[in-house]
Scaffold this active site. Sequence first.
Site, short mmCIF file in Angstrom:
data_model
loop_
_atom_site.label_atom_id
_atom_site.label_comp_id
_atom_site.label_asym_id
_atom_site.label_seq_id
_atom_site.Cartn_x
_atom_site.Cartn_y
_atom_site.Cartn_z
N TYR A 132 52.93 24.98 113.23
CA TYR A 132 52.25 25.43 112.02
C TYR A 132 52.54 24.48 110.85
CZ TYR A 132 51.01 28.18 107.92
OH TYR A 132 50.47 28.59 106.73
N THR A 150 46.11 26.39 93.46
CA THR A 150 45.51 25.70 94.60
C THR A 150 44.05 26.10 94.72
OG1 THR A 150 47.62 25.60 95.77
CG2 THR A 150 45.62 25.34 97.09
N HIS A 157 45.44 19.00 101.05
CA HIS A 157 46.19 20.10 101.67
C HIS A 157 46.93 19.60 102.91
CE1 HIS A 157 46.22 24.53 100.86
NE2 HIS A 157 46.92 24.52 102.00
#
Length: 381
Positions: free
Chosen positions: A24, A155, A278
């Site tokens: 992840y 964000t 990101h």
Amino acid sequence: MITASIPDFREAARRRLPRFLFEYIDGGSYAEETLRRNVSDLAGLALRQRVLRDVSALDLSTELFGQKLALPVALAPIGLAGLNARRGECQAVRAADKAGVPFTLSTVGACTIGEVAAAASKPFWFQLYMIRDRAFMKDLLAKAVEAGCSTLVFTVDMPVPGSRYRDYHTGLAGTGGLKGAAWRFAQAAVKPDWAWDVGINGRPHTLGNVAPVLQGKTGIEDFFAWMRNNFDPSINWRDLDFIRSEWKGPLVIKGILDPEDAKEAAQLGADGLVVSNHGGRQLDGVLSSARALPPIVDAVGDRMTVLADGGIRSGLDIVRMLALGAKGVLLGRAWAWALGAGGEAGVTKMLKLIEAEMRVAMALTGTTKISEINRSCLAET
């Protein structure tokens, strides 16, 4: 194992963490082209070596948003990273405080704002997503103000989450219920150090800030379902008015890749922005941060503070980002790997390594302070 570099911390984290957690943190979206470009485009920039200059006194300090920093570095917000070690965000904020750099708590971290504030000795930053539930956002911002958070990182590149194939391969996504839980339990069982440190002694295993709206549901599937249902695809520039009405401190927009979007952020009064894709985890195939950075600096660099993240694997990479025009960088995977490898001590060691590498890069490019690092430090190739 010996950890002498950020890649070493990555390998140590891979050995210690359950596979679903490591993948992840480590992975990107789709074919991970942008993830690879972030690293290769930055590493491919040649520094210009200079000689016979007095570099006996180096000053790596700088100031960002009214805060004096020992290094032009902040620890980036990373969801779930707090599960890499026992109450991980609290360990990371202590390491950041000792190093004289800010820590940024993610909305979807394992620890709450209050828990991190209790562990911190200095003001930390807080990261926020645009969420459908505006009342929940207002409550989070009020808690951040109460905790003394100094800077808000908003964000904007996640109106919908990207598809990350590695998460399907590990059972973190796409496999719900008992089958998914059993799969992850089996991965954790073969990592006894993590299982004891975090799995048993690191409870509660919740995403602290989000726990109240999950209403007692604590499974990872519950978290991802909440994300899919509550991230707001209708987000637009007018929503900055809502943020500004609830937050009076420095506001940094994270997730800018286009100069026109950067100009819009400057026009609407943001104090800073982060040139970021990101970490290659959203739209695969877009520009690397290193490629996107210079045009954005040229467009707005005199009106707001431009930061950057993505692909940073050494102190040399930080100098490269500064040479491209960034005033500072956000370290993401670097601190998450270091936390997974060695907790607070790992993050502390990683930051010391970064500083040492920056000192070498500055000395050999003939720069003695951060403000001297500019595009003249890059060689033409």
